[in-house]
Design a protein around this motif. Sequence first.
Motif, PDB file in Angstrom:
ATOM      1  N   ASP A  83       0.785  -1.231   0.000  1.00  0.00           N
ATOM      2  CA  ASP A  83       0.000   0.000   0.000  1.00  0.00           C
ATOM      3  C   ASP A  83       0.823   1.291   0.000  1.00  0.00           C
ATOM      4  OD1 ASP A  83      -2.340  -1.641   0.251  1.00  0.00           O
ATOM      5  OD2 ASP A  83      -1.877  -1.843   2.383  1.00  0.00           O
ATOM      6  N   HIS A  84       2.103   1.218   0.378  1.00  0.00           N
ATOM      7  CA  HIS A  84       2.891   2.453   0.427  1.00  0.00           C
ATOM      8  C   HIS A  84       3.756   2.593  -0.817  1.00  0.00           C
ATOM      9  CE1 HIS A  84       6.465   0.117   1.319  1.00  0.00           C
ATOM     10  NE2 HIS A  84       5.952  -0.366   2.436  1.00  0.00           N
ATOM     11  N   TYR A  85       4.442   3.721  -0.917  1.00  0.00           N
ATOM     12  CA  TYR A  85       5.304   3.998  -2.077  1.00  0.00           C
ATOM     13  C   TYR A  85       6.782   3.921  -1.703  1.00  0.00           C
ATOM     14  CZ  TYR A  85       0.975   5.510  -4.270  1.00  0.00           C
ATOM     15  OH  TYR A  85      -0.305   5.537  -4.781  1.00  0.00           O
ATOM     16  N   GLY A  86       7.090   3.003  -0.797  1.00  0.00           N
ATOM     17  CA  GLY A  86       8.476   2.805  -0.395  1.00  0.00           C
ATOM     18  C   GLY A  86       8.764   3.198   1.032  1.00  0.00           C
ATOM     19  N   SER A 112      10.911  -2.296   0.933  1.00  0.00           N
ATOM     20  CA  SER A 112      11.530  -1.575  -0.185  1.00  0.00           C
ATOM     21  C   SER A 112      12.851  -0.948   0.240  1.00  0.00           C
ATOM     22  CB  SER A 112      10.580  -0.491  -0.702  1.00  0.00           C
ATOM     23  OG  SER A 112       9.351  -1.041  -1.113  1.00  0.00           O
ATOM     24  N   GLY A 138      13.338   5.036  -3.850  1.00  0.00           N
ATOM     25  CA  GLY A 138      12.460   5.705  -4.811  1.00  0.00           C
ATOM     26  C   GLY A 138      12.615   5.151  -6.220  1.00  0.00           C
ATOM     27  N   GLU A 141      11.077   1.521  -6.476  1.00  0.00           N
ATOM     28  CA  GLU A 141       9.611   1.611  -6.438  1.00  0.00           C
ATOM     29  C   GLU A 141       9.085   2.063  -7.791  1.00  0.00           C
ATOM     30  OE1 GLU A 141       6.899   1.414  -4.365  1.00  0.00           O
ATOM     31  OE2 GLU A 141       7.941   0.380  -2.749  1.00  0.00           O
ATOM     32  N   LEU A 142       9.795   2.982  -8.420  1.00  0.00           N
ATOM     33  CA  LEU A 142       9.361   3.527  -9.706  1.00  0.00           C
ATOM     34  C   LEU A 142       9.578   2.536 -10.844  1.00  0.00           C
ATOM     35  CD1 LEU A 142       8.357   6.087 -11.235  1.00  0.00           C
ATOM     36  CD2 LEU A 142      10.757   6.733 -11.510  1.00  0.00           C
ATOM     37  N   LYS A 146       6.119  -3.686  -7.013  1.00  0.00           N
ATOM     38  CA  LYS A 146       6.087  -4.390  -5.731  1.00  0.00           C
ATOM     39  C   LYS A 146       6.500  -5.864  -5.832  1.00  0.00           C
ATOM     40  CE  LYS A 146       4.666  -1.080  -2.992  1.00  0.00           C
ATOM     41  NZ  LYS A 146       5.498  -0.576  -1.885  1.00  0.00           N
ATOM     42  N   ASN A 232      -3.496  -4.489  -6.400  1.00  0.00           N
ATOM     43  CA  ASN A 232      -2.942  -3.123  -6.457  1.00  0.00           C
ATOM     44  C   ASN A 232      -2.441  -2.785  -7.858  1.00  0.00           C
ATOM     45  OD1 ASN A 232      -3.533  -2.785  -3.828  1.00  0.00           O
ATOM     46  ND2 ASN A 232      -1.440  -2.641  -3.078  1.00  0.00           N
TER      47      ASN A 232
END
Length: 232
Positions: A83-86, A112, A138, A141-142, A146, A232
């Motif tokens: 659910d998070h971005y890292g 991450s 970052g 993640e990009l 996941k 997701n």
Amino acid sequence: MISLWFGKFLKLIKYLIILALSLVLIFAFVPVPVTGVMIERHIQAMWSSQKNFDLQHKWVAFEHISSAMKQAVVAAEDQKFPDHYGFDTEAIEKALAYNSRGQKVRGASTISQQTAKNVFLWTGRSWFRKGLELVFTGLIELVWGKERILEVYLNSVEFGPGVFGVEAAAQKFFKRPASKLSRHQAALLAAVLPNPLRFKVQDPSPYVYKRQQWILKQMGQLAPIEQRLADN
């Protein structure tokens, strides 16, 4: 003279950035053969004249890792992983508040962040390393997504001295492939991850056993990680 050295420094920084971006792109598709922490362990063994150091590592594809193992590390290390971005901002705030009150340091690294550190960097708590960790987190993640992050994490994390990745750990500690790990075995492996050089899979302390039971409970309460990743 100063301008000459400054120009060389900037050129070095440029090459390092190109190298870092290239590795992130390559490892999005190619198995990671060696990580920063593996190199660090080799250097530590050389400096300490540890002649019997034996690094064990074998890459295994995501689909050949048991669902229980994937569920266990998420339950143990980063329940908000899909659910998070890292970065888990709530966990970071709690850790900062905790650390400001006591002497013991509590971490708040996501899977991450741990993957970025394990693959590209080294252990330690310097602000410089932490800054690099944020950058690499970052980037992966990009670029990776996941599922790839979890795959690389499970193949690069250290489960014991010189034992890197879930396949090597499953073979060494349970004499079976990672695809055949049971829930209890997966939870035991995940239980040592806070400090695999201190906590032992083969000789678990009461703390490790207690943590294993907590992880098993969390595994049952969370929705299956593979389902969460697919949604997701």
